[in-house]
Scaffold this motif. Structure first.
Motif, mmCIF file in Angstrom:
data_model
loop_
_atom_site.group_PDB
_atom_site.id
_atom_site.type_symbol
_atom_site.label_atom_id
_atom_site.label_comp_id
_atom_site.label_asym_id
_atom_site.label_seq_id
_atom_site.Cartn_x
_atom_site.Cartn_y
_atom_site.Cartn_z
ATOM 1 N N GLU A 7 -6.553 -15.142 15.068
ATOM 2 C CA GLU A 7 -7.632 -14.258 14.636
ATOM 3 C C GLU A 7 -7.167 -13.496 13.401
ATOM 4 O O GLU A 7 -6.041 -12.990 13.350
ATOM 5 C CB GLU A 7 -7.994 -13.279 15.755
ATOM 6 C CG GLU A 7 -8.489 -13.948 17.019
ATOM 7 C CD GLU A 7 -8.362 -13.039 18.224
ATOM 8 O OE1 GLU A 7 -8.248 -11.809 18.037
ATOM 9 O OE2 GLU A 7 -8.355 -13.547 19.345
ATOM 10 N N HIS A 24 -3.826 -11.174 11.518
ATOM 11 C CA HIS A 24 -4.396 -10.226 10.555
ATOM 12 C C HIS A 24 -3.592 -10.008 9.278
ATOM 13 O O HIS A 24 -4.081 -9.341 8.365
ATOM 14 C CB HIS A 24 -4.704 -8.885 11.223
ATOM 15 C CG HIS A 24 -5.520 -9.020 12.470
ATOM 16 N ND1 HIS A 24 -6.744 -9.659 12.487
ATOM 17 C CD2 HIS A 24 -5.283 -8.635 13.751
ATOM 18 C CE1 HIS A 24 -7.225 -9.647 13.727
ATOM 19 N NE2 HIS A 24 -6.358 -9.046 14.506
ATOM 20 N N ALA A 30 -18.826 -3.615 17.552
ATOM 21 C CA ALA A 30 -17.368 -3.627 17.448
ATOM 22 C C ALA A 30 -16.722 -3.254 18.775
ATOM 23 O O ALA A 30 -17.172 -2.354 19.479
ATOM 24 C CB ALA A 30 -16.902 -2.660 16.365
ATOM 25 N N LYS A 77 -15.003 -4.145 4.848
ATOM 26 C CA LYS A 77 -14.803 -5.573 5.054
ATOM 27 C C LYS A 77 -15.028 -6.320 3.746
ATOM 28 O O LYS A 77 -15.787 -5.881 2.874
ATOM 29 C CB LYS A 77 -15.737 -6.097 6.135
ATOM 30 C CG LYS A 77 -17.220 -6.036 5.829
ATOM 31 C CD LYS A 77 -18.004 -6.571 7.019
ATOM 32 C CE LYS A 77 -19.501 -6.478 6.801
ATOM 33 N NZ LYS A 77 -20.257 -6.941 7.991
ATOM 34 N N SER A 97 -3.848 -12.359 17.588
ATOM 35 C CA SER A 97 -4.372 -11.438 16.573
ATOM 36 C C SER A 97 -3.298 -11.270 15.509
ATOM 37 O O SER A 97 -2.330 -10.539 15.702
ATOM 38 C CB SER A 97 -4.715 -10.085 17.212
ATOM 39 O OG SER A 97 -5.797 -10.209 18.102
ATOM 40 N N CYS A 119 -9.094 -0.961 15.346
ATOM 41 C CA CYS A 119 -9.709 -1.192 16.658
ATOM 42 C C CYS A 119 -10.032 0.126 17.343
ATOM 43 O O CYS A 119 -9.155 0.970 17.541
ATOM 44 C CB CYS A 119 -8.776 -2.025 17.533
ATOM 45 S SG CYS A 119 -9.456 -2.373 19.172
ATOM 46 N N LEU A 163 -14.569 -7.442 9.078
ATOM 47 C CA LEU A 163 -14.142 -6.158 9.630
ATOM 48 C C LEU A 163 -15.331 -5.362 10.156
ATOM 49 O O LEU A 163 -16.352 -5.228 9.489
ATOM 50 C CB LEU A 163 -13.427 -5.341 8.548
ATOM 51 C CG LEU A 163 -13.010 -3.916 8.926
ATOM 52 C CD1 LEU A 163 -11.879 -3.940 9.947
ATOM 53 C CD2 LEU A 163 -12.592 -3.132 7.681
ATOM 54 N N ASN A 164 -15.182 -4.828 11.373
ATOM 55 C CA ASN A 164 -16.153 -3.881 11.913
ATOM 56 C C ASN A 164 -15.614 -2.478 11.664
ATOM 57 O O ASN A 164 -14.663 -2.054 12.325
ATOM 58 C CB ASN A 164 -16.342 -4.092 13.423
ATOM 59 C CG ASN A 164 -17.127 -5.351 13.730
ATOM 60 O OD1 ASN A 164 -18.232 -5.541 13.247
ATOM 61 N ND2 ASN A 164 -16.535 -6.225 14.526
ATOM 62 N N ILE A 189 -12.558 -13.030 10.774
ATOM 63 C CA ILE A 189 -13.456 -12.048 11.381
ATOM 64 C C ILE A 189 -13.814 -10.981 10.351
ATOM 65 O O ILE A 189 -12.926 -10.294 9.834
ATOM 66 C CB ILE A 189 -12.786 -11.367 12.595
ATOM 67 C CG1 ILE A 189 -12.261 -12.416 13.581
ATOM 68 C CG2 ILE A 189 -13.757 -10.409 13.278
ATOM 69 C CD1 ILE A 189 -11.349 -11.846 14.646
ATOM 70 N N THR A 204 -8.788 -10.663 10.886
ATOM 71 C CA THR A 204 -9.827 -9.757 10.405
ATOM 72 C C THR A 204 -9.652 -9.560 8.906
ATOM 73 O O THR A 204 -8.600 -9.097 8.449
ATOM 74 C CB THR A 204 -9.747 -8.399 11.130
ATOM 75 O OG1 THR A 204 -9.981 -8.613 12.527
ATOM 76 C CG2 THR A 204 -10.786 -7.435 10.588
ATOM 77 N N GLU A 252 -21.110 -13.078 13.416
ATOM 78 C CA GLU A 252 -21.320 -11.681 13.795
ATOM 79 C C GLU A 252 -22.516 -11.603 14.735
ATOM 80 O O GLU A 252 -23.626 -11.986 14.377
ATOM 81 C CB GLU A 252 -21.564 -10.823 12.554
ATOM 82 C CG GLU A 252 -20.357 -10.715 11.636
ATOM 83 C CD GLU A 252 -20.595 -9.763 10.489
ATOM 84 O OE1 GLU A 252 -20.415 -8.539 10.677
ATOM 85 O OE2 GLU A 252 -20.965 -10.234 9.407
#
Length: 344
Positions: free
Chosen positions: A257, A217, A333, A300, A215, A120, A290-291, A288, A259, A325
Motif C-alpha cells: 500500500e 508509503h 478515511a 494528496k 503499508s 492516519c 491521501l485522505n 492510495i 498513500t 475511492e
C-alpha cells in the motif's frame, strides 16, 4: 465473576468445555455451529440443548456481541460505514464496500492504534485496547446480518495494527475459517500491517494463506521514518526480506500500500527507488489517494500525478493499480468517524 464469552472459543475449546461440564462432546459442536454459522447471540435460543443445560450455561457463560451505533450510507456508491458500540462502551468502526464480485468488509482489530502513522486518524488517541476474537467476529457477523448476505472478502485494514494483536487475530481467522462455522476461505482475507517484521515471519509459519499487505508509503528509510514511526524500528530491507519469506512459505503475492502524498513520496526518485526495491518480488502495488486529516496538512497528489506514478511503475514491471475511492461523502478515511463521534 465475569462470564466467559463462548464466541472467543475455538471449536476444540468449545468441545472441551462441554466435556468438562460432564456433557457429550458433540454438544460443543452444536453450540459452536449455533454461534458461528447461525450467528446467534443468545444462549436461550440454543434449542438443541435442553432448557436445564441452557440455564446451567447462562450462570457462567455468555455470547458476547457488539451493537450498531450508527450506519452511514454513501449517496455516490454502495459503501456503508458502521460505528459499533462495544460492551465496555468503546467504539470501533467498519466499512462494507460493494464490488462486482461481492461485498468486501474493512474490519478493525484494535480500539485505536499505537503505531503513530502521521496521516492516519485511527492512531491519534493512541491504543485503548485490543479487540477479542469474538469482537472481531462480531463485526463480520453484524455486517452480514444487517446486509442479509455473506461477505465475499474481508480486509483487516480498519483501526489498529493486526500484528500488534497477533494471537487474537490469528484465533479470529481460524474460527472464521472453521467448516463448522462460516467456512470462510483464507484466500479471501487480506491482512494489512505497517511492517512488524518478527510477526510477518510468524504469520508465514501459521500455514494460513491469507494475502499480506504492507503499508509502505515510501521507498526511503529516512522519509518513511518521518511519516511512519515503525520505520525507526524496522528498515525497509528487513520488511522486504520478511516478504520474500512469506511468499516462499505461502506462494501468495504480497501487496504494498502506498498513500500518494504531494511532494513527499510522488517524486521521480521515489518512483525509481520503489521500482528498484520491488523488482523481482511477487507483488502488487496499490496506490492510495491521501485522505486528509486535521493533524496532517499535506495534500494528496492530483489525479494526473497519481496516474503518471502508476504508469511509471507498470512500465518498470511492477504491477500497480490505484485504489478506488469509496464512500467519500461519508467521511471515508479510516478512523475519522470514530474520532468525530467520541469528540462529539
Amino acid at each position: 465473576m465475569q462470564k466467559t464469552d463462548l464466541k472467543n472459543l475455538s471449536l476444540r475449546e468449545t468441545k472441551d468445555l462441554f466435556l468438562e461440564l460432564g456433557e457429550k462432546e458433540y454438544r460443543g459442536e452444536q453450540v459452536f455451529n449455533f454461534i458461528h454459522k447461525n450467528m446467534e447471540t443468545s444462549i436461550s435460543k440454543i434449542t438443541a440443548l435442553s432448557k436445564t443445560l441452557r440455564d446451567k450455561l447462562k450462570k457462567n457463560y455468555t455470547i458476547g456481541d457488539i451493537s450498531i451505533l450508527e450506519r452511514y450510507d454513501s449517496k455516490i456508491d454502495d459503501t456503508k460505514k458502521y460505528l459499533f458500540l462495544l460492551e465496555d462502551g468503546n467504539i470501533i468502526e467498519s466499512v462494507a464496500m460493494k464490488y462486482k464480485y461481492g461485498i468486501s468488509a474493512c474490519i478493525s482489530t484494535q480500539v485505536g492504534c499505537r503505531m503513530g502513522c502521521v496521516f492516519c486518524a485511527s492512531t491519534k488517541e493512541g491504543l485503548v485496547r485490543n479487540l477479542t476474537p469474538g469482537e472481531i467476529l462480531s463485526e463480520v457477523y453484524n455486517i452480514q446480518k444487517d446486509l442479509n448476505t455473506k461477505l465475499s472478502n474481508i480486509v483487516l485494514m480498519g483501526s489498529g495494527e493486526p500484528l500488534d494483536n497477533y494471537e487474537n487475530v490469528i484465533k479470529f481467522l481460524n474460527i472464521l475459517h472453521d467448516s463448522k462455522g462460516q467456512n470462510f476461505g483464507y484466500r479471501n482475507v487480506t491482512l494489512s500491517t505497517c511492517g512488524v517484521v518478527p510477526k510477518i515471519y510468524k504469520l508465514a509459519d501459521e500455514d494460513i494463506p491469507i494475502t499480506l499487505s504492507i503499508s509502505l508509503h515510501s521507498p526511503f528509510d529516512e522519509e518513511r521514518k518521518k511519516i511512519m514511526p515503525i520505520g525507526n524500528k524496522y528498515k525497509i530491507e528487513e520488511i522486504l526480506a520478511a516478504c520474500y519469506y512469506y511468499i516462499e512459505k505461502t506462494n501468495r503475492r504480497v501487496t504494498f500500500e502506498y498513500t500518494v502524498i504531494n511532494g513527499v513520496n510522488d517524486r521521480k526518485e521515489d518512483l525509481e527507488e520503489l521500482s528498484r526495491i520491488l523488482k523481482g518480488l511477487l507483488c502488487h502495488v496499490n496506490l492510495i489517494p491521501l485522505n486528509p486529516i486535521e493533524e496532517y496538512n499535506k495534500i494528496k497528489a492530483n489525479g494526473n500525478a497519481i496516474k503518471e506514478f502508476k504508469d511509471g511503475l507498470n512500465q518498470n514491471g511492477i504491477a500497480t493499480t490505484v485504489r478506488r475511492e469509496m464512500g467519500s461523502d461519508i467521511n471515508a478515511a479510516c478512523g475519522q468517524l470514530r474520532r468525530k463521534y467520541v469528540k462529539g
